[in-house]
Design an enzyme around this catalytic site. Structure first.
Site, PDB file in Angstrom:
ATOM      1  N   GLY A  75     -29.307 -16.425 -42.311  1.00  0.00           N
ATOM      2  CA  GLY A  75     -29.371 -16.753 -40.888  1.00  0.00           C
ATOM      3  C   GLY A  75     -29.041 -18.184 -40.522  1.00  0.00           C
ATOM      4  CG  ASP A 105     -32.605 -17.954 -39.098  1.00  0.00           C
ATOM      5  OD1 ASP A 105     -33.727 -18.189 -39.624  1.00  0.00           O
ATOM      6  OD2 ASP A 105     -32.060 -16.838 -39.174  1.00  0.00           O
ATOM      7  CG  ASP A 121     -41.019 -14.060 -36.066  1.00  0.00           C
ATOM      8  OD1 ASP A 121     -42.138 -14.039 -35.523  1.00  0.00           O
ATOM      9  OD2 ASP A 121     -40.229 -13.106 -35.979  1.00  0.00           O
ATOM     10  CE  LYS A 179     -38.729 -14.279 -32.894  1.00  0.00           C
ATOM     11  NZ  LYS A 179     -38.785 -12.875 -33.313  1.00  0.00           N
ATOM     12  CG  PHE A 198     -35.430  -9.124 -32.973  1.00  0.00           C
ATOM     13  CD1 PHE A 198     -35.999  -9.507 -34.172  1.00  0.00           C
ATOM     14  CD2 PHE A 198     -34.101  -8.724 -32.953  1.00  0.00           C
ATOM     15  CE1 PHE A 198     -35.260  -9.485 -35.347  1.00  0.00           C
ATOM     16  CE2 PHE A 198     -33.357  -8.711 -34.125  1.00  0.00           C
ATOM     17  CZ  PHE A 198     -33.938  -9.088 -35.323  1.00  0.00           C
ATOM     18  CB  VAL A 199     -33.234 -14.085 -30.466  1.00  0.00           C
ATOM     19  CG1 VAL A 199     -34.066 -14.249 -29.212  1.00  0.00           C
ATOM     20  CG2 VAL A 199     -33.831 -14.893 -31.619  1.00  0.00           C
ATOM     21  CG  ASP A 234     -29.527 -10.071 -39.332  1.00  0.00           C
ATOM     22  OD1 ASP A 234     -30.441 -10.923 -39.376  1.00  0.00           O
ATOM     23  OD2 ASP A 234     -29.586  -8.997 -39.943  1.00  0.00           O
ATOM     24  NE  ARG A 239     -26.290 -12.171 -41.096  1.00  0.00           N
ATOM     25  CZ  ARG A 239     -27.595 -12.325 -41.281  1.00  0.00           C
ATOM     26  NH1 ARG A 239     -28.235 -13.275 -40.657  1.00  0.00           N
ATOM     27  NH2 ARG A 239     -28.265 -11.527 -42.072  1.00  0.00           N
TER      28      ARG A 239
HETATM   29  P1  XMP Z   1     -40.966 -15.653 -40.591  1.00  0.00           P
HETATM   30  O1  XMP Z   1     -41.708 -14.519 -39.925  1.00  0.00           O
HETATM   31  O2  XMP Z   1     -41.100 -15.628 -42.080  1.00  0.00           O
HETATM   32  O3  XMP Z   1     -39.473 -15.285 -40.247  1.00  0.00           O
HETATM   33  O4  XMP Z   1     -41.250 -16.980 -39.961  1.00  0.00           O
HETATM   34  C1  XMP Z   1     -38.434 -16.068 -40.582  1.00  0.00           C
HETATM   35  C2  XMP Z   1     -37.219 -15.236 -40.881  1.00  0.00           C
HETATM   36  O5  XMP Z   1     -37.275 -13.933 -40.296  1.00  0.00           O
HETATM   37  C3  XMP Z   1     -36.078 -13.622 -39.639  1.00  0.00           C
HETATM   38  N1  XMP Z   1     -36.354 -13.488 -38.193  1.00  0.00           N
HETATM   39  C4  XMP Z   1     -35.485 -13.089 -37.261  1.00  0.00           C
HETATM   40  N2  XMP Z   1     -34.211 -12.727 -37.361  1.00  0.00           N
HETATM   41  N3  XMP Z   1     -34.124 -12.405 -35.027  1.00  0.00           N
HETATM   42  C5  XMP Z   1     -33.525 -12.379 -36.237  1.00  0.00           C
HETATM   43  O6  XMP Z   1     -32.359 -12.066 -36.300  1.00  0.00           O
HETATM   44  C6  XMP Z   1     -35.410 -12.753 -34.838  1.00  0.00           C
HETATM   45  O7  XMP Z   1     -35.918 -12.748 -33.701  1.00  0.00           O
HETATM   46  C7  XMP Z   1     -36.139 -13.108 -36.035  1.00  0.00           C
HETATM   47  N4  XMP Z   1     -37.404 -13.522 -36.233  1.00  0.00           N
HETATM   48  C8  XMP Z   1     -37.492 -13.743 -37.577  1.00  0.00           C
HETATM   49  C9  XMP Z   1     -35.130 -14.759 -39.929  1.00  0.00           C
HETATM   50  O8  XMP Z   1     -34.344 -14.430 -41.045  1.00  0.00           O
HETATM   51  C10 XMP Z   1     -36.013 -15.921 -40.280  1.00  0.00           C
HETATM   52  O9  XMP Z   1     -35.443 -16.826 -41.184  1.00  0.00           O
END
Ligand code: XMP
Length: 181
Positions: free
Chosen positions: A47, A103, A106, A134, A155-156, A162, A168
């Site tokens: 990402g 990227d 979350d 987020k 979710f973005v 992606d 992407r």
């Molecule tokens: P965590 O939950 O570990 O997440 O902080 C980090 C990774 O999860 C993916 N991620 C997303 N990918 N849209 C996406 O396309 C989203 O809204 C999203 N939220 C989390 C991403 O790979 C990130 O590095």
């Protein structure tokens, strides 16, 4: 492909402008580091590839790039399922100034996992940068020194992010229409 978007959160001009100011901030901090260690950017695949490509071209410092993979969203899942680090780092991080670039922040699981793994390798300094964070409690509670934009807990996709490995290449960041998810 753009037609699959419900809402655009940031267009390419907004993303470029913010990366410009973020790079200035990072660059200033890198210049203040003692001259004793190399700078290593650890980019989290897949990402962050577009973000890191744009960011590093605005950092004038001499630096190296390493890539790591963290699997946290297999296939079409859009909720965090725990993270697993697949380490591709070639060489030691001992005594180096390490900047993790991802990227999106979350749940915080990915960043916490990488930070814990990398801090075991005795870097001289360890910081993290994400393009998006987020606005949810676990993300806000996760240590991250540089943040591009705070966004709602949605979710973005786009600009490296992606859904099922698609979108992407969108130059903007937005939410998907419900019927395509
Ligand atoms: P965590 O939950 O570990 O997440 O902080 C980090 C990774 O999860 C993916 N991620 C997303 N990918 N849209 C996406 O396309 C989203 O809204 C999203 N939220 C989390 C991403 O790979 C990130 O590095």
């Amino acid at each position: 492909m753009k037609a699959d978007l419900d809402k655009i959160l940031f267009d390419s001009d907004q993303i470029a402008a913010r990366i410009g100011t973020l790079a200035q901030e990072i660059s200033r901090d890198l210049d203040e580091l003692p001259d004793d260690g190399e700078i290593v950017l650890v980019s989290v695949l897949t990402g962050s590839v577009i973000f890191v490509a744009d960011l590093i071209r605005q950092l004038p410092q001499k630096l190296r790039i390493e890539l790591v993979t963290v699997k946290s969203y297999p296939g079409q899942a859009t909720a965090s399922q725990g993270a697993q680090l697949i380490d591709g780092i070639d060489g030691s991080l001992e005594g180096k100034h390490v900047l993790i670039v991802d990227d999106i922040l979350d749940s915080g699981g990915t960043l916490n996992l990488i930070r814990a793994e990398l801090s075991r390798r005795n870097p001289a300094s360890l910081r993290a940068c994400v393009l998006l964070r987020k606005q949810r409690p676990s993300a806000m509670a996760t240590t991250c020194e540089y943040i591009g934009f705070d966004i709602p807990d949605v979710f973005v996709v786009g600009y490296g992010l992606d859904f099922d490995n698609y979108y992407r290449n969108l130059p903007v960041i937005g939410t998907l229409r419900e019927d395509v998810m």
